[in-house]
Design an enzyme around this catalytic site. Structure first.
Site, PDB file in Angstrom:
ATOM      1  CB  CYS A   1       7.686 -10.740 -12.080  1.00  0.00           C
ATOM      2  SG  CYS A   1       7.126 -12.416 -12.795  1.00  0.00           S
TER       3      CYS A   1
ATOM      4  CE  LYS B   1     -12.183  -4.606  -6.672  1.00  0.00           C
ATOM      5  NZ  LYS B   1     -11.904  -3.930  -8.013  1.00  0.00           N
TER       6      LYS B   1
ATOM      7  CG  ASN C   1       8.335  -7.628 -14.687  1.00  0.00           C
ATOM      8  OD1 ASN C   1       7.517  -8.213 -14.750  1.00  0.00           O
ATOM      9  ND2 ASN C   1       8.284  -6.288 -14.682  1.00  0.00           N
ATOM     10  N   GLY C   2       8.660 -10.144 -17.149  1.00  0.00           N
ATOM     11  CA  GLY C   2       8.067  -9.988 -18.530  1.00  0.00           C
ATOM     12  C   GLY C   2       8.197 -11.391 -18.975  1.00  0.00           C
TER      13      GLY C   2
ATOM     14  CD  GLU D   1     -10.340  -7.834  -8.541  1.00  0.00           C
ATOM     15  OE1 GLU D   1      -9.267  -7.688  -9.300  1.00  0.00           O
ATOM     16  OE2 GLU D   1     -10.755  -7.025  -8.016  1.00  0.00           O
TER      17      GLU D   1
ATOM     18  CE  LYS E   1      -3.038  -1.645  -7.089  1.00  0.00           C
ATOM     19  NZ  LYS E   1      -4.576  -1.940  -7.227  1.00  0.00           N
TER      20      LYS E   1
ATOM     21  CD1 TRP F   1       0.518 -13.240 -10.798  1.00  0.00           C
ATOM     22  CD2 TRP F   1       1.020 -13.338 -13.059  1.00  0.00           C
ATOM     23  NE1 TRP F   1      -0.456 -13.686 -11.440  1.00  0.00           N
ATOM     24  CE2 TRP F   1      -0.287 -13.553 -12.640  1.00  0.00           C
ATOM     25  CE3 TRP F   1       1.529 -13.308 -14.253  1.00  0.00           C
ATOM     26  CZ2 TRP F   1      -1.287 -13.813 -13.946  1.00  0.00           C
ATOM     27  CZ3 TRP F   1       0.689 -13.666 -15.202  1.00  0.00           C
ATOM     28  CH2 TRP F   1      -0.594 -13.867 -15.154  1.00  0.00           C
TER      29      TRP F   1
ATOM     30  CD  GLU G   1     -14.493  -2.351  -9.536  1.00  0.00           C
ATOM     31  OE1 GLU G   1     -14.235  -2.770 -10.832  1.00  0.00           O
ATOM     32  OE2 GLU G   1     -13.654  -2.184  -8.784  1.00  0.00           O
TER      33      GLU G   1
ATOM     34  NE  ARG H   1       6.073  -5.086 -10.597  1.00  0.00           N
ATOM     35  CZ  ARG H   1       5.797  -4.265 -11.517  1.00  0.00           C
ATOM     36  NH1 ARG H   1       5.223  -3.188 -11.053  1.00  0.00           N
ATOM     37  NH2 ARG H   1       6.068  -4.461 -12.691  1.00  0.00           N
TER      38      ARG H   1
ATOM     39  CG  HIS I   1     -33.496 -10.963 -21.824  1.00  0.00           C
ATOM     40  ND1 HIS I   1     -34.446 -11.372 -22.730  1.00  0.00           N
ATOM     41  CD2 HIS I   1     -33.548  -9.630 -21.708  1.00  0.00           C
ATOM     42  CE1 HIS I   1     -35.088 -10.207 -22.875  1.00  0.00           C
ATOM     43  NE2 HIS I   1     -34.592  -9.172 -22.368  1.00  0.00           N
TER      44      HIS I   1
HETATM   45  C1  G6P Z   1      -4.946  -6.262 -12.858  1.00  0.00           C
HETATM   46  C2  G6P Z   1      -5.278  -5.724 -11.455  1.00  0.00           C
HETATM   47  C3  G6P Z   1      -6.746  -5.113 -11.451  1.00  0.00           C
HETATM   48  C4  G6P Z   1      -6.733  -3.801 -12.416  1.00  0.00           C
HETATM   49  C5  G6P Z   1      -6.065  -4.256 -13.951  1.00  0.00           C
HETATM   50  C6  G6P Z   1      -5.815  -3.143 -14.830  1.00  0.00           C
HETATM   51  O1  G6P Z   1      -5.792  -7.197 -13.398  1.00  0.00           O
HETATM   52  O2  G6P Z   1      -5.639  -6.815 -10.565  1.00  0.00           O
HETATM   53  O3  G6P Z   1      -7.090  -4.475 -10.463  1.00  0.00           O
HETATM   54  O4  G6P Z   1      -8.019  -3.248 -12.702  1.00  0.00           O
HETATM   55  O5  G6P Z   1      -5.138  -5.164 -13.732  1.00  0.00           O
HETATM   56  O6  G6P Z   1      -4.665  -2.417 -14.448  1.00  0.00           O
HETATM   57  P1  G6P Z   1      -4.485  -0.871 -14.523  1.00  0.00           P
HETATM   58  O7  G6P Z   1      -3.102  -0.824 -13.615  1.00  0.00           O
HETATM   59  O8  G6P Z   1      -3.963  -0.871 -16.032  1.00  0.00           O
HETATM   60  O9  G6P Z   1      -5.620  -0.143 -14.176  1.00  0.00           O
END
Ligand code: G6P
Length: 619
Positions: free
Chosen positions: A2, A496, A101-102, A499, A614, A75, A492, A27, A515
């Site tokens: 948020c 990606k 926010n929270g 996501e 994010k 969010w 990773e 956010r 396995h």
């Molecule tokens: C969210 C984001 C990711 C990020 C993760 C950790 O899930 O979408 O891209 O890696 O948070 O965030 P940070 O700010 O702690 O790296």
């Protein structure tokens, strides 16, 4: 998650708030809303489901006048993303409006108490409970808004950054925080309020970071007062505000000609890694100077164990660091998901070093994990990107990655900078402890200096990757394989892809394929294999043979000139040769580009993928 933004001053608030919401959309973007007090003293709230653009359409023919206002991009946590649950929320009498926010953890108990007092609720949110509680306190105790906010927050369990408007006091904007970020920008006869500095930067570079358990009162006649509200006297202590200068430029917040922030951020990596290493890696003197390490050398040298804690992409960077720290510094490393670590009663000793990795520096689980470790006496070192965020503030020491704002929700340049920072740290500890040879140290330091140019070479293959990405839009599933330093890269790459393209993808250590995952291989299944020529290369080549024997489609990331894999893989992307510990900085680039191009061809919203945010400031 948020985003909140507020304005009080002499200008029309609405355009400033809308622009601010666009900046904070990373956010969360389930719904957006704005509250404004117009000249007649009416408190108008407009809300819309979906992105900020929907709110703009909705409010286009409404009265958006007023020089004081608050706005929110959501969010969803409590209640589905619809207009009723969107912020701002009115209080019962519609005198107050709040954005938040929270999470208010004890909202159910508070709500039940308010219902007994005759309060009714329109939404399913915890936020509406808070605004009702503030109004109830204001009426019940006959106190002003600031005191009502303070008293209400003393009853609240949870994390929040809030801003409140009172139509009876159109000259005052009140905000408070605990656990969620809040920044105040100081203009000329005006104040700005936001979850981070991005909505503020074009108006002023003077900011104040509000601390936990503080309430800030901003008035039209340019008065700013900050109080701590948990102290025994309800007025708390009026604190002298610490004004900081913002190190952020407007151009960093724009796409700079790229169609998406994600692509811009992928292409920025040669420069951002140079920035991350500036003043730290001295190739001419063959040396790395990391002040956060130098100042706390003994803690690292005496550490019997290093615990790395992080979430998401940052956790993958932590896994790569485990390989580097164990290889160079020979200290046992454990890599923990922050959310698991904080709740499983971990054994933490005073001589442990805990490394927190977080791009945003605000991830709630990582923040809680280090607070727990700190309470047990461990030394906390953080690797963060956002300067002044909560995690670096509670850490004993750390290292900023200095890659500038990362706006695409899928993390790219922050990841490579985290890996770089952690590798620098591993080298510093290893050399100081004498656990790595000087030759190896020098080879890695020199190679670090060459990495930005080598990334540029990988980026030259963008058009070709975009071309063959089209072939894979049919896929429902992907497997990513890698070993050693490149096993976290496989994870990773898979993250990606899921996501931003919503294709299911899993990353595995290549040897684990037999396995279980091998059962999934068919001619429908694309398998991305990260296979640079180092470490267990031959074994990974055998894994590729096993996939081809079962007709899987192989996309291989290999070292330049690799003719062996070229003969068996369907598609090959080359990366320059490098030190093994630095290969992730090169091999991850094609995986970022592959995910990006598949998502674009599928028509997905690359910068704002569904359901994600994010910065995750809730548990
Ligand atoms: C969210 C984001 C990711 C990020 C993760 C950790 O899930 O979408 O891209 O890696 O948070 O965030 P940070 O700010 O702690 O790296």
């Amino acid at each position: 998650m948020c985003g909140i933004v507020g304005y009080i001053g002499k200008r029309k608030a609405y355009p400033i708030l809308i622009k601010g919401l666009h900046r904070l959309e990373y956010r969360g973007y389930d719904s957006a809303g704005v509250a404004l007090i117009n000249e007649q003293g009416q408190l108008n709230i407009y809300k819309a489901k979906g992105k900020v653009a929907e709110l703009e359409t909705f409010a286009a023919d409404k009265d958006t006048s007023g020089t004081i206002g608050i706005a929110h991009t959501r969010w969803a946590t409590h209640g589905e993303p619809n207009t009723v649950n969107a912020h701002p929320h009115y209080s019962e009498s519609e005198r107050l409006a709040i954005i938040h926010n929270g999470i208010i953890e004890n909202y159910a108990v508070l709500k039940a108490g308010l219902q007994q007092e005759g309060y009714t609720f329109k939404s399913e949110t915890d936020t509406e409970v808070l605004v009702q509680l503030i109004e109830y306190t204001q009426m019940d105790k006959h106190v002003d808004l600031k005191t009502a906010v303070q008293l209400a927050l003393q009853q609240v369990v949870g994390a929040y950054a809030i801003a409140v408007l009172d139509k009876e006091h159109p000259d005052t904007l009140i905000a408070a925080r605990k656990g969620s970020p809040l920044v105040v920008g100081i203009g000329e006869d005006e104040y700005f309020l936001a979850s981070d500095a991005t909505p503020i930067v074009e108006y002023t570079d003077q900011v104040i970071y509000i601390e936990d358990e503080e309430v800030v009162v901003l008035t039209v006649n340019s008065q700013l007062s900050i109080f701590n509200y948990q102290l025994s006297t309800i007025n708390g202590v009026d604190k002298t505000p610490q004004i900081k200068r913002l190190e952020l430029s407007l151009s960093q917040l724009e796409k700079g000609g790229y169609p998406h922030f994600m692509l811009k951020e992928i292409f920025e990596q040669p420069r951002t890694l140079t920035d991350s290493m500036r003043g730290r890696v001295n190739v001419r003197q063959d040396n790395i100077a990391l002040s956060g390490f130098i100042d706390n050398k003994e803690r690292f040298l005496n550490a019997k164990r290093i615990i790395i804690t992080a979430c998401g992409t940052s956790w993958h960077a932590g896994l790569i660091a485990m390989y580097a720290i164990e290889e160079f510094a020979q200290i046992p490393v454990e890599v923990e998901y922050s959310s698991e670590f904080r709740y499983r009663k971990p054994v933490i000793n005073k001589d442990d070093v805990v490394i927190a990795i977080s791009q945003s520096g605000e991830t709630a689980d990582t923040l809680a994990a280090i607070q727990l470790a700190k309470s047990k006496g461990a030394f906390i070192f953080s690797i963060c990107n956002v300067i002044g965020a909560s995690i670096p503030r509670v850490s004993d020491s750390g290292c900023y990655t200095h890659v500038g704002p990362e706006i695409g929700v899928a993390s790219t340049k922050a990841f490579t900078a985290q890996v770089t920072a952690l590798t620098m740290l591993a080298l510093c500890i290893g050399r100081e402890k004498g656990t790595m040879s000087e030759d190896k140290y020098l080879a890695v330091v020199r190679e670090l200096g060459r990495i930005p140019d080598k990334i540029s070479r990988v980026l030259e293959q963008d058009a070709r990757i975009a071309d063959f990405a089209k072939t894979f839009t049919y896929a429902q599933n992907f497997i990513y394989l890698g070993r050693g330093y490149n096993y976290p890269v496989a994870m990773e790459g898979a993250l990606k892809l899921k996501e931003i393209s919503y294709i299911h993808a899993e990353g595995y250590p290549a040897a684990e394929m037999k396995h279980g995952p091998i059962a999934l291989i068919s001619q429908e299944m694309p398998v991305v294999v990260v296979a640079p020529r180092c470490g267990t290369y031959e074994k990974v080549v055998s894994n590729i043979q096993e996939i081809k024997a079962r007709k899987g489609k192989v996309i291989a990331v290999v070292t330049e000139g690799d003719e062996i894999v070229r003969k068996i893989a369907d598609y090959v992307i080359e990366v320059p040769e490098s030190e093994e510990c630095l290969t992730p900085l090169l091999t991850v680039i094609p995986l970022q580009l592959l995910a990006y191009h598949i998502a674009v061809v599928k028509g997905c919203d690359v910068d704002q993928p569904r359901n994600l945010a994010k910065s995750v400031t809730v548990e």
